[in-house]
Design a protein around this motif. Sequence first.
Motif, short mmCIF file in Angstrom:
data_model
loop_
_atom_site.label_atom_id
_atom_site.label_comp_id
_atom_site.label_asym_id
_atom_site.label_seq_id
_atom_site.Cartn_x
_atom_site.Cartn_y
_atom_site.Cartn_z
N SER A 235 65.36 -65.92 8.46
CA SER A 235 64.87 -64.59 8.83
C SER A 235 64.79 -63.62 7.66
O SER A 235 64.24 -62.53 7.82
CB SER A 235 65.77 -63.98 9.92
OG SER A 235 65.75 -64.78 11.08
N GLY A 236 65.34 -64.01 6.51
CA GLY A 236 65.31 -63.09 5.37
C GLY A 236 65.99 -61.78 5.71
O GLY A 236 67.09 -61.75 6.26
N THR A 237 65.32 -60.68 5.42
CA THR A 237 65.90 -59.36 5.68
C THR A 237 65.49 -58.78 7.04
O THR A 237 65.81 -57.63 7.31
CB THR A 237 65.53 -58.40 4.54
OG1 THR A 237 64.15 -58.57 4.18
CG2 THR A 237 66.38 -58.69 3.30
N GLY A 238 64.76 -59.55 7.85
CA GLY A 238 64.62 -59.20 9.26
C GLY A 238 63.37 -58.46 9.70
O GLY A 238 63.26 -58.10 10.88
N GLU A 239 62.38 -58.27 8.83
CA GLU A 239 61.23 -57.45 9.20
C GLU A 239 60.41 -58.06 10.34
O GLU A 239 59.98 -57.35 11.26
CB GLU A 239 60.33 -57.22 7.98
CG GLU A 239 60.92 -56.26 6.95
CD GLU A 239 61.98 -56.88 6.06
OE1 GLU A 239 62.67 -56.13 5.35
OE2 GLU A 239 62.12 -58.13 6.07
N PHE A 240 60.18 -59.37 10.29
CA PHE A 240 59.40 -60.01 11.36
C PHE A 240 60.11 -59.91 12.70
O PHE A 240 59.50 -59.54 13.72
CB PHE A 240 59.12 -61.47 11.02
CG PHE A 240 58.62 -62.28 12.18
CD1 PHE A 240 57.35 -62.06 12.71
CD2 PHE A 240 59.42 -63.25 12.78
CE1 PHE A 240 56.89 -62.80 13.80
CE2 PHE A 240 58.97 -64.00 13.85
CZ PHE A 240 57.71 -63.77 14.37
N LEU A 241 61.41 -60.21 12.74
CA LEU A 241 62.14 -60.15 14.01
C LEU A 241 62.20 -58.72 14.54
O LEU A 241 62.17 -58.50 15.76
CB LEU A 241 63.55 -60.70 13.85
CG LEU A 241 63.72 -62.21 13.89
CD1 LEU A 241 65.19 -62.58 13.98
CD2 LEU A 241 62.96 -62.86 15.04
N HIS A 242 62.27 -57.76 13.65
CA HIS A 242 62.25 -56.35 14.07
C HIS A 242 60.97 -56.05 14.83
O HIS A 242 61.01 -55.43 15.91
CB HIS A 242 62.36 -55.46 12.83
CG HIS A 242 62.25 -53.99 13.12
ND1 HIS A 242 63.22 -53.28 13.80
CD2 HIS A 242 61.27 -53.09 12.81
CE1 HIS A 242 62.84 -52.01 13.90
NE2 HIS A 242 61.66 -51.87 13.31
N MET A 243 59.84 -56.51 14.32
CA MET A 243 58.57 -56.26 14.99
C MET A 243 58.44 -57.08 16.27
O MET A 243 57.95 -56.59 17.30
CB MET A 243 57.40 -56.54 14.05
CG MET A 243 57.31 -55.55 12.90
SD MET A 243 55.74 -55.65 12.02
CE MET A 243 54.62 -55.04 13.27
N ALA A 244 58.87 -58.34 16.23
CA ALA A 244 58.77 -59.19 17.41
C ALA A 244 59.63 -58.64 18.56
O ALA A 244 59.22 -58.67 19.73
CB ALA A 244 59.20 -60.62 17.07
N LYS A 245 60.80 -58.13 18.23
CA LYS A 245 61.67 -57.54 19.24
C LYS A 245 60.98 -56.38 19.93
O LYS A 245 61.00 -56.25 21.16
CB LYS A 245 62.98 -57.10 18.59
CG LYS A 245 63.97 -56.44 19.56
CD LYS A 245 65.24 -56.04 18.82
CE LYS A 245 66.22 -55.36 19.76
NZ LYS A 245 67.48 -54.98 19.04
N HIS A 246 60.33 -55.53 19.14
CA HIS A 246 59.66 -54.36 19.72
C HIS A 246 58.34 -54.73 20.39
O HIS A 246 57.77 -53.91 21.12
CB HIS A 246 59.46 -53.29 18.64
CG HIS A 246 60.74 -52.60 18.28
ND1 HIS A 246 61.26 -51.54 18.99
CD2 HIS A 246 61.63 -52.84 17.29
CE1 HIS A 246 62.40 -51.16 18.46
NE2 HIS A 246 62.65 -51.92 17.42
N ALA A 247 57.87 -55.97 20.17
CA ALA A 247 56.70 -56.46 20.90
C ALA A 247 57.09 -57.08 22.23
O ALA A 247 56.22 -57.49 22.99
CB ALA A 247 55.95 -57.48 20.04
N GLY A 248 58.39 -57.18 22.51
CA GLY A 248 58.83 -57.66 23.82
C GLY A 248 59.54 -59.00 23.83
O GLY A 248 59.85 -59.52 24.90
#
Length: 280
Positions: free
Chosen positions: A92-105
């Motif tokens: 996940s590295g520093t988390g940017e993708f998961l941050h966006m995916a979480k807010h996408a639902g």
Amino acid sequence: MDCPLCKSSDNINLFHTYPSFKLLECKACELLFQTEAEHINEQDMVQAIYNESWIKMREQYAHLTFQDHATFNTLQLEMFAPQKGRLLEIGSGTGEFLHMAKHAGWDVTGLEPSSLSCRYAMQHYQLELIPTILTDELANRLEPFEAIAIWHVLEHVPKPVAFLNQVADLLKDDGVLFFSVPNLKSFMNTSYGAHSPIFTEVDHLYHYSEKSIPLLLEHTPFSIEALFTRQLANQLEQIYRKKFGASSLKLEAKMALMSNLQGQGKGHEICCVARKRNNK
């Protein structure tokens, strides 16, 4: 030495010798690989490379990570897994993708062996990543996921076939795997040759092409739904100067070149979407 992918022994050539490793090239399947790739210790490699300097670099360019990668990768989720559900990102590295995916639902889980990266993801995005590589013990504890993402991770994995089969076990039947890797046939690699920054990275154990990816997935339960290359516009000017000696590119010329490279399969990265086959 046999090719670790197609097992050919007659088509292996030395690609280049670097200070701390050698790259071999398989002419049969277009795989480049380090001679000792299968014996690399992943945890030691992570701790040596993903240090404080790497974290500072990630923080400095976080806006580009969101703009050029996380946004595009989240869009892929919407296109190929619109039903959403449980999502696992490995590396996940520093988390940017998961941050966006979480807010996408999505209900997100992330694995990240760098403890510094895990700390950054918690401080900036309130993401509690699991600080480890994927192990059999951990896999046995995790519930199946609707989707798994591994962005620019597969090139670092010592045993990619075994790894992808382990990933498949974590997916529900008909679940979707998303991954990206640097493109062996990219404009950058052909422009810089053996001295391309992609080839000189000691942690890049394998270099894949649009030919070798399908061969790799033949050894797994995955069927490819989409396979394409992508090129970032902001990388082009420096590469163009290196190859042609031009001082600059006008916007319209840059965008035309970007489109041309993607159309010819020469973008900087290969993106793959694959679905786990239902064998029942």
